[in-house]
Design a protein around this motif. Structure first.
Motif, PDB file in Angstrom:
ATOM      1  N   UNK A   1       0.840  -1.206   0.000  1.00  0.00           N
ATOM      2  CA  UNK A   1       0.000   0.000   0.000  1.00  0.00           C
ATOM      3  C   UNK A   1       0.878   1.260   0.000  1.00  0.00           C
ATOM      4  N   UNK A   2       0.335   2.303  -0.616  1.00  0.00           N
ATOM      5  CA  UNK A   2       1.105   3.555  -0.717  1.00  0.00           C
ATOM      6  C   UNK A   2       0.501   4.646   0.161  1.00  0.00           C
ATOM      7  N   UNK A   3      -0.386   4.262   1.072  1.00  0.00           N
ATOM      8  CA  UNK A   3      -1.074   5.256   1.902  1.00  0.00           C
ATOM      9  C   UNK A   3      -0.055   5.951   2.817  1.00  0.00           C
ATOM     10  N   UNK A   4       0.160   7.253   2.626  1.00  0.00           N
ATOM     11  CA  UNK A   4       1.267   7.928   3.333  1.00  0.00           C
ATOM     12  C   UNK A   4       1.188   7.790   4.860  1.00  0.00           C
ATOM     13  N   UNK A   5      -0.038   7.822   5.410  1.00  0.00           N
ATOM     14  CA  UNK A   5      -0.160   7.751   6.878  1.00  0.00           C
ATOM     15  C   UNK A   5       0.327   6.422   7.445  1.00  0.00           C
ATOM     16  N   UNK A   6       0.411   5.401   6.568  1.00  0.00           N
ATOM     17  CA  UNK A   6       0.877   4.088   7.047  1.00  0.00           C
ATOM     18  C   UNK A   6       2.392   3.952   6.960  1.00  0.00           C
ATOM     19  N   UNK A   7       3.052   5.043   6.650  1.00  0.00           N
ATOM     20  CA  UNK A   7       4.521   5.104   6.678  1.00  0.00           C
ATOM     21  C   UNK A   7       4.880   6.154   7.725  1.00  0.00           C
ATOM     22  N   UNK A   8       5.096   5.676   8.957  1.00  0.00           N
ATOM     23  CA  UNK A   8       5.292   6.615  10.072  1.00  0.00           C
ATOM     24  C   UNK A   8       6.768   6.955  10.194  1.00  0.00           C
ATOM     25  N   UNK A   9       7.051   8.241  10.217  1.00  0.00           N
ATOM     26  CA  UNK A   9       8.444   8.701  10.248  1.00  0.00           C
ATOM     27  C   UNK A   9       8.831   9.061  11.680  1.00  0.00           C
ATOM     28  N   UNK A  10       9.974   8.544  12.074  1.00  0.00           N
ATOM     29  CA  UNK A  10      10.511   8.875  13.400  1.00  0.00           C
ATOM     30  C   UNK A  10      11.894   9.479  13.186  1.00  0.00           C
ATOM     31  N   UNK A  11      12.024  10.749  13.528  1.00  0.00           N
ATOM     32  CA  UNK A  11      13.322  11.411  13.380  1.00  0.00           C
ATOM     33  C   UNK A  11      14.046  11.348  14.718  1.00  0.00           C
ATOM     34  N   UNK A  12      15.312  10.934  14.657  1.00  0.00           N
ATOM     35  CA  UNK A  12      16.016  10.652  15.907  1.00  0.00           C
ATOM     36  C   UNK A  12      17.124  11.634  16.250  1.00  0.00           C
ATOM     37  N   UNK A  13      17.756  12.181  15.263  1.00  0.00           N
ATOM     38  CA  UNK A  13      18.929  13.002  15.575  1.00  0.00           C
ATOM     39  C   UNK A  13      19.083  14.099  14.538  1.00  0.00           C
ATOM     40  N   UNK A  14      19.780  15.103  14.911  1.00  0.00           N
ATOM     41  CA  UNK A  14      20.009  16.212  13.994  1.00  0.00           C
ATOM     42  C   UNK A  14      21.488  16.561  13.989  1.00  0.00           C
TER      43      UNK A  14
ATOM     44  N   UNK B   1      -9.513   3.431  -0.366  1.00  0.00           N
ATOM     45  CA  UNK B   1     -10.080   3.732  -1.684  1.00  0.00           C
ATOM     46  C   UNK B   1      -9.089   4.562  -2.510  1.00  0.00           C
ATOM     47  N   UNK B   2      -8.481   5.532  -1.871  1.00  0.00           N
ATOM     48  CA  UNK B   2      -7.510   6.377  -2.580  1.00  0.00           C
ATOM     49  C   UNK B   2      -6.328   5.548  -3.076  1.00  0.00           C
ATOM     50  N   UNK B   3      -5.938   4.557  -2.289  1.00  0.00           N
ATOM     51  CA  UNK B   3      -4.784   3.728  -2.652  1.00  0.00           C
ATOM     52  C   UNK B   3      -5.045   2.897  -3.909  1.00  0.00           C
ATOM     53  N   UNK B   4      -6.326   2.692  -4.218  1.00  0.00           N
ATOM     54  CA  UNK B   4      -6.662   1.883  -5.402  1.00  0.00           C
ATOM     55  C   UNK B   4      -6.737   2.733  -6.669  1.00  0.00           C
ATOM     56  N   UNK B   5      -6.601   4.050  -6.544  1.00  0.00           N
ATOM     57  CA  UNK B   5      -6.687   4.913  -7.729  1.00  0.00           C
ATOM     58  C   UNK B   5      -5.310   5.035  -8.385  1.00  0.00           C
ATOM     59  N   UNK B   6      -5.176   4.380  -9.522  1.00  0.00           N
ATOM     60  CA  UNK B   6      -3.939   4.520 -10.305  1.00  0.00           C
ATOM     61  C   UNK B   6      -4.250   5.160 -11.656  1.00  0.00           C
ATOM     62  N   UNK B   7      -5.369   4.773 -12.258  1.00  0.00           N
ATOM     63  CA  UNK B   7      -5.719   5.279 -13.588  1.00  0.00           C
ATOM     64  C   UNK B   7      -6.947   6.191 -13.504  1.00  0.00           C
ATOM     65  N   UNK B   8      -7.213   6.878 -14.606  1.00  0.00           N
ATOM     66  CA  UNK B   8      -8.424   7.697 -14.686  1.00  0.00           C
ATOM     67  C   UNK B   8      -9.648   6.796 -14.494  1.00  0.00           C
ATOM     68  N   UNK B   9      -9.610   5.623 -15.102  1.00  0.00           N
ATOM     69  CA  UNK B   9     -10.731   4.685 -14.976  1.00  0.00           C
ATOM     70  C   UNK B   9     -10.961   4.255 -13.538  1.00  0.00           C
ATOM     71  N   UNK B  10      -9.885   4.083 -12.765  1.00  0.00           N
ATOM     72  CA  UNK B  10     -10.035   3.709 -11.347  1.00  0.00           C
ATOM     73  C   UNK B  10     -10.810   4.797 -10.598  1.00  0.00           C
ATOM     74  N   UNK B  11     -10.476   6.053 -10.881  1.00  0.00           N
ATOM     75  CA  UNK B  11     -11.149   7.169 -10.200  1.00  0.00           C
ATOM     76  C   UNK B  11     -12.615   7.230 -10.616  1.00  0.00           C
ATOM     77  N   UNK B  12     -12.856   7.068 -11.908  1.00  0.00           N
ATOM     78  CA  UNK B  12     -14.232   7.138 -12.423  1.00  0.00           C
ATOM     79  C   UNK B  12     -15.073   6.019 -11.809  1.00  0.00           C
ATOM     80  N   UNK B  13     -14.525   4.815 -11.788  1.00  0.00           N
ATOM     81  CA  UNK B  13     -15.266   3.668 -11.249  1.00  0.00           C
ATOM     82  C   UNK B  13     -15.584   3.872  -9.765  1.00  0.00           C
ATOM     83  N   UNK B  14     -14.608   4.346  -9.006  1.00  0.00           N
ATOM     84  CA  UNK B  14     -14.824   4.575  -7.573  1.00  0.00           C
ATOM     85  C   UNK B  14     -15.942   5.593  -7.350  1.00  0.00           C
ATOM     86  N   UNK B  15     -15.888   6.686  -8.099  1.00  0.00           N
ATOM     87  CA  UNK B  15     -16.897   7.740  -7.919  1.00  0.00           C
ATOM     88  C   UNK B  15     -18.276   7.230  -8.337  1.00  0.00           C
TER      89      UNK B  15
END
Lengths: 217, 82
Positions: free
Chosen positions: A70-83, B63-77
């Motif tokens: 999955x590419x959902x940004x919130x599921x990639x939690x960043x922990x910064x440790x040092x500067x 749902x957002x994670x499944x949007x790769x193409x224009x068709x994916x967005x159209x189908x979801x909506x």
């Protein structure tokens, strides 16, 4: 086994300036803890894009081995440790907790850009060859994808002591997953990571893997 | 709303984020938003937020994670409007 991920963000790009005031973007991308951190610093945009670049670099590293992750940004939690602050450039160390485990992280922050590197282990991260380059002629003057591929191939050619023409960048047929490099028509083991944003482009690869892919067992 | 109407609205939204408008002229349902239209990942987040506003719906993370193409967005909506 995660690969290599890198991501660069142009801090002066008009589309990136002021993003820390975009609450809906913040809520969609960052965890509550990350949002608190962004709100607490004097340069919230810089921290926002540092965390974003970290998440992107980590996603590229894990998706190179598992393109379906999955590419959902919130599921990639960043922990910064040092500067480690120097005169003009700040280096932040840390980790990213991804859906496929922890990655080690280094974020470099300059006045103009942030650049994140992610890898599976500390020694792999330290071994990486990475460069951030300003697009020749500025934004819009060159094709940034071609520019960063050219910069990567020149660096690899220098290391392999061969003409750049012996090398090319290839992608999977579906365009997903990490790019790879062909040397005289043969696939190298090296995984590479390419990135560009605004006026900047960046690449990263592990020099220890500039060997034929079929020699890696 | 028909598939054609949703598609047109999605393309109108994308117009604000695709730098090379020629890429949108030949866009189809299979057009990949990041790879083919050269939209970066941060702008894809903005596009999803804009879709929520234009179509008066909410799009969750999965749902957002499944949007790769224009068709994916159209189908979801289309599915959310049904």
């Amino acid at each position: 086994m995660p690969g290599v991920g890198n991501d660069v963000v142009d801090l002066k790009d008009p589309e990136n300036i002021g993003k820390s005031r975009d609450d809906r973007f913040l809520c969609r991308v960052f965890t509550a803890g990350e949002r608190e951190l962004i709100a607490s610093v004097p340069s919230p945009d810089t921290l926002l894009w540092s965390l974003w670049a970290a998440k992107e670099a980590a996603y590229k590293a894990v998706s190179s081995a598992d393109p379906a992750v999955c590419s959902i940004p919130r599921r990639y939690r960043v922990v910064l440790e040092a500067e480690d602050a120097t005169r003009k450039i700040v280096r932040l160390a840390g980790k990213v907790i991804t859906p496929r485990g922890e990655l080690v992280l280094e974020v470099t922050v300059s006045a103009d850009w942030v650049h994140a590197l992610a890898a599976g282990a500390e020694e792999a991260l330290k071994r990486l060859c990475q460069r951030v380059k300003r697009l020749e002629g500025g934004k819009g003057a060159v094709n940034p994808s071609a520019f960063v591929r050219g910069a990567l191939l020149r660096e690899i050619a220098r290391r392999l002591d061969c003409p750049v023409g012996d090398l090319s960048v290839v992608k999977n047929q579906d365009g997903l997953g990490a790019p790879r490099v062909l040397f005289r028509g043969e696939l190298l083991a090296a995984e590479v990571s390419l990135s560009h944003d605004g006026r900047f482009a960046a690449f990263a690869f592990d020099p220890a893997t500039l060997i034929p892919a079929d020699c890696t067992g | 709303m028909s598939v054609e109407q949703i598609t047109q609205k999605v393309i109108d939204i994308l117009r604000g984020y695709v730098k090379d408008s020629a890429l949108l002229e030949k866009a189809t349902q299979e057009t990949h938003i990041l790879k083919d239209l050269k939209v970066n990942s941060a702008r894809l987040v903005d596009i999803i937020i804009k879709c929520e506003d234009v179509f008066g719906t909410s799009i969750d993370d999965d749902e957002a994670d499944r949007i790769a193409t224009i068709g994916d967005a159209v189908l979801l909506i289309q599915q959310k409007a049904a």
